[in-house]
Design a protein around this motif. Structure first.
Motif, PDB file in Angstrom:
ATOM      1  N   ASN A 151      47.157  53.372  41.593  1.00  0.00           N
ATOM      2  CA  ASN A 151      48.351  52.523  41.661  1.00  0.00           C
ATOM      3  C   ASN A 151      48.046  51.158  41.056  1.00  0.00           C
ATOM      4  OD1 ASN A 151      50.645  50.956  42.552  1.00  0.00           O
ATOM      5  ND2 ASN A 151      51.073  52.656  43.946  1.00  0.00           N
ATOM      6  N   CYS A 152      48.306  51.017  39.782  1.00  0.00           N
ATOM      7  CA  CYS A 152      47.969  49.784  39.062  1.00  0.00           C
ATOM      8  C   CYS A 152      48.766  48.585  39.559  1.00  0.00           C
ATOM      9  CB  CYS A 152      48.194  49.978  37.557  1.00  0.00           C
ATOM     10  SG  CYS A 152      47.064  51.149  36.795  1.00  0.00           S
ATOM     11  N   TYR A 153      50.018  48.806  39.911  1.00  0.00           N
ATOM     12  CA  TYR A 153      50.836  47.691  40.383  1.00  0.00           C
ATOM     13  C   TYR A 153      50.274  47.125  41.676  1.00  0.00           C
ATOM     14  CZ  TYR A 153      54.864  45.212  42.329  1.00  0.00           C
ATOM     15  OH  TYR A 153      55.677  44.277  42.897  1.00  0.00           O
ATOM     16  N   TYR A 154      49.925  48.014  42.601  1.00  0.00           N
ATOM     17  CA  TYR A 154      49.338  47.565  43.854  1.00  0.00           C
ATOM     18  C   TYR A 154      48.015  46.841  43.602  1.00  0.00           C
ATOM     19  CZ  TYR A 154      46.818  47.731  48.261  1.00  0.00           C
ATOM     20  OH  TYR A 154      46.077  47.392  49.362  1.00  0.00           O
ATOM     21  N   ASN A 155      47.192  47.394  42.736  1.00  0.00           N
ATOM     22  CA  ASN A 155      45.900  46.772  42.446  1.00  0.00           C
ATOM     23  C   ASN A 155      46.060  45.397  41.797  1.00  0.00           C
ATOM     24  OD1 ASN A 155      44.391  48.909  43.494  1.00  0.00           O
ATOM     25  ND2 ASN A 155      44.455  50.038  41.564  1.00  0.00           N
ATOM     26  N   LEU A 156      47.107  45.241  41.012  1.00  0.00           N
ATOM     27  CA  LEU A 156      47.383  43.924  40.431  1.00  0.00           C
ATOM     28  C   LEU A 156      47.763  42.923  41.516  1.00  0.00           C
ATOM     29  CD1 LEU A 156      47.899  41.990  38.024  1.00  0.00           C
ATOM     30  CD2 LEU A 156      50.255  42.865  37.987  1.00  0.00           C
ATOM     31  N   LEU A 157      48.645  43.335  42.435  1.00  0.00           N
ATOM     32  CA  LEU A 157      49.059  42.436  43.518  1.00  0.00           C
ATOM     33  C   LEU A 157      47.856  41.981  44.338  1.00  0.00           C
ATOM     34  CD1 LEU A 157      52.303  44.149  44.901  1.00  0.00           C
ATOM     35  CD2 LEU A 157      52.140  42.186  43.372  1.00  0.00           C
ATOM     36  N   VAL A 158      46.995  42.923  44.683  1.00  0.00           N
ATOM     37  CA  VAL A 158      45.804  42.583  45.467  1.00  0.00           C
ATOM     38  C   VAL A 158      44.924  41.608  44.694  1.00  0.00           C
ATOM     39  CG1 VAL A 158      43.675  43.485  46.477  1.00  0.00           C
ATOM     40  CG2 VAL A 158      45.832  44.740  46.774  1.00  0.00           C
ATOM     41  N   LEU A 159      44.708  41.889  43.427  1.00  0.00           N
ATOM     42  CA  LEU A 159      43.833  41.047  42.597  1.00  0.00           C
ATOM     43  C   LEU A 159      44.344  39.612  42.529  1.00  0.00           C
ATOM     44  CD1 LEU A 159      41.449  40.802  40.540  1.00  0.00           C
ATOM     45  CD2 LEU A 159      43.162  41.316  38.753  1.00  0.00           C
ATOM     46  N   VAL A 160      45.605  39.437  42.159  1.00  0.00           N
ATOM     47  CA  VAL A 160      46.102  38.079  41.916  1.00  0.00           C
ATOM     48  C   VAL A 160      46.190  37.265  43.204  1.00  0.00           C
ATOM     49  CG1 VAL A 160      47.325  38.750  39.820  1.00  0.00           C
ATOM     50  CG2 VAL A 160      48.546  38.800  42.001  1.00  0.00           C
ATOM     51  N   HIS A 161      46.535  37.910  44.313  1.00  0.00           N
ATOM     52  CA  HIS A 161      46.634  37.156  45.567  1.00  0.00           C
ATOM     53  C   HIS A 161      45.257  36.798  46.112  1.00  0.00           C
ATOM     54  CE1 HIS A 161      50.962  37.035  46.350  1.00  0.00           C
ATOM     55  NE2 HIS A 161      51.016  38.191  45.729  1.00  0.00           N
ATOM     56  N   LEU A 162      44.295  37.693  45.990  1.00  0.00           N
ATOM     57  CA  LEU A 162      42.936  37.364  46.413  1.00  0.00           C
ATOM     58  C   LEU A 162      42.361  36.232  45.577  1.00  0.00           C
ATOM     59  CD1 LEU A 162      41.327  40.872  47.075  1.00  0.00           C
ATOM     60  CD2 LEU A 162      41.943  39.152  48.773  1.00  0.00           C
ATOM     61  N   LEU A 163      42.570  36.302  44.270  1.00  0.00           N
ATOM     62  CA  LEU A 163      42.022  35.263  43.389  1.00  0.00           C
ATOM     63  C   LEU A 163      42.750  33.937  43.578  1.00  0.00           C
ATOM     64  CD1 LEU A 163      41.267  37.130  40.022  1.00  0.00           C
ATOM     65  CD2 LEU A 163      39.833  36.823  42.054  1.00  0.00           C
ATOM     66  N   SER A 164      44.026  33.991  43.929  1.00  0.00           N
ATOM     67  CA  SER A 164      44.766  32.753  44.185  1.00  0.00           C
ATOM     68  C   SER A 164      44.260  32.074  45.453  1.00  0.00           C
ATOM     69  CB  SER A 164      46.262  33.059  44.305  1.00  0.00           C
ATOM     70  OG  SER A 164      46.997  31.896  44.600  1.00  0.00           O
ATOM     71  N   ILE A 165      44.061  32.864  46.517  1.00  0.00           N
ATOM     72  CA  ILE A 165      43.505  32.305  47.758  1.00  0.00           C
ATOM     73  C   ILE A 165      42.093  31.797  47.505  1.00  0.00           C
ATOM     74  CG2 ILE A 165      42.725  32.882  50.089  1.00  0.00           C
ATOM     75  CD1 ILE A 165      45.728  32.577  49.891  1.00  0.00           C
ATOM     76  N   ASN A 166      41.334  32.517  46.694  1.00  0.00           N
ATOM     77  CA  ASN A 166      39.970  32.074  46.381  1.00  0.00           C
ATOM     78  C   ASN A 166      39.975  30.746  45.643  1.00  0.00           C
ATOM     79  OD1 ASN A 166      37.056  32.711  46.391  1.00  0.00           O
ATOM     80  ND2 ASN A 166      37.295  32.759  44.161  1.00  0.00           N
ATOM     81  N   GLY A 167      41.006  30.514  44.830  1.00  0.00           N
ATOM     82  CA  GLY A 167      41.132  29.232  44.148  1.00  0.00           C
ATOM     83  C   GLY A 167      41.276  28.080  45.124  1.00  0.00           C
TER      84      GLY A 167
END
Length: 388
Positions: A151-167
């Protein structure tokens, strides 16, 4: 702004209790936050058209490497703030770019616990400039991808939100990150995991009333501020994870108090998503004919104000203007607040109004709300059918 999550129309309360419960119970017991996040995503998208999901997955397939590269570049360029606040509060924008209102709901307890609080604006879908790569978010994301690779869409959501919080973590290194309007964000459990594994808390507070809703299921926060003790049972029924619940009275609720001699006996509060305007007008006319002073207030964003205004003008009833009459003045000037699925009923309850539930305009919705632990139906109230 890159945002493939935007959908047309406003979300209404689902009115198929049996289908919702069957779907919710179909998931196995989640093993961890990785399962929680994915189960919530699947529940939220269970009735989405296949074509829509296919398009999102195709777009996401190409977007993932773009955000990975952006995250790596931003990690190299990331500068740490000299100011290390107690907490960072993420102010989320709406579809039109405005900040979602939060002032009436922000817990005073948070301000006391974290006096040095930084307010940071964030878009609802993280931008390329906000994502920052790091070892811990990459580890969590990789674990999620291995378990749910297709599920690429789900994996994208997880990626961007994790990296945003990490920022946020990289820049400010706060003791806590505070968010709101994230109960329906399927990545919230993983954002909580990221915060906790890096030694901080991920905190959320309610921004409105909830019923049992498969859009807001399985999630977990470090702390969750809720309006009422009864919500614990609701979120348990929604299969949410173990977390610390803190019951609080929102500041916007505590400042309201019904006047000794209010201007109106009954005020109807439209929620904008389930309005049966003709039924409401007929009910208020009947009450007016019996000598009661009646008015109504459209929802500021979702109601069909033009249609409501036309019917009220023809009936001779008074309609409140949201631009000139604030919600505080409205509630303080009514003895009884009528509605069905409006957060205003909670505000009116705390202000001392008698709550009247509209069980006439949409009987199916009323019956569903009883099953879905509607907080207004669990508090003391009257039924509109008993006073007409």
């Amino acid at each position: 702004m890159f945002d493939i999550r935007k959908l047309s129309g406003s979300k209404k309360i689902r009115t198929d209790w049996n289908m919702d419960m069957k779907l919710l119970s179909s998931f196995p017991e989640p093993k961890d936050d990785v399962d929680r996040a994915f189960f919530q995503f699947r529940a939220r998208n269970a009735d989405k058209p296949l074509r829509e999901l296919l398009i999102k997955n195709i777009v996401s397939l190409f977007a993932i490497p773009v955000f990975i590269v952006a995250g790596i570049i931003n990690e190299l360029l990331c500068t740490k703030s000299r100011h290390h606040p107690d907490a960072v509060f993420l102010q989320i924008d709406s579809a039109n770019g405005n900040i979602y209102p939060y002032e009436d709901f922000f817990p005073e307890e948070i301000e006391k616990e974290y006096p040095d609080l930084v307010h940071l604006h964030k878009t609802s879908f993280p931008s390329l400039s906000s994502v920052v790569m790091g070892g811990e978010p990459l580890r969590i994301w990789t674990k999620s991808v291995i378990r749910h690779p297709v599920n690429c869409y789900y994996n994208l959501l997880v990626l961007v939100h994790l990296l945003s919080i990490n920022g946020v973590i990289k820049e400010f290194n706060p003791k806590a990150i505070i968010n709101y309007r994230t109960e329906e964000d399927s990545t919230s459990s993983l954002c909580t995991l990221l915060c906790e594994t890096t030694g901080r808390e991920y905190i959320c507070f309610m921004h409105g009333d909830y019923t049992l809703d498969i859009n807001a299921c399985f999630f977990r926060f470090s702390k969750y501020y809720i309006f009422d003790e009864r919500y614990k049972n609701l979120f348990k029924a929604s299969r949410c994870g173990d977390m610390k619940y803190i019951v609080y009275a929102p500041p916007g609720f505590k400042t309201f108090k019904v006047k000794d001699d209010p201007a109106f006996d009954y005020t109807y509060y439209f929620d904008g998503l389930h309005d049966n305007i003709d039924s409401v007008v007929n009910c208020l006319i009947q009450l007016s004919e019996r000598g009661f002073r009646c008015t109504a207030r459209p929802h500021p964003r979702f109601s069909n104000v033009k249609r409501i205004r036309e019917l009220f003008q023809n009936s001779g009833l008074e309609l409140q203007n949201n631009l000139t009459i604030g919600i505080k003045d409205s509630i303080e000037n009514t003895k009884c607040a009528i509605g069905i699925a409006s957060t205003t009923l909670s505000q009116a309850y705390y202000a001392g109004c008698t709550i009247v539930i509209d069980d006439m305009a949409n009987i199916n919705l009323y019956n569903e709300l009883k099953k879905k632990h509607s907080i207004s139906l669990e508090r003391p109230h009257l039924l509109l059918s008993n006073i007409i």
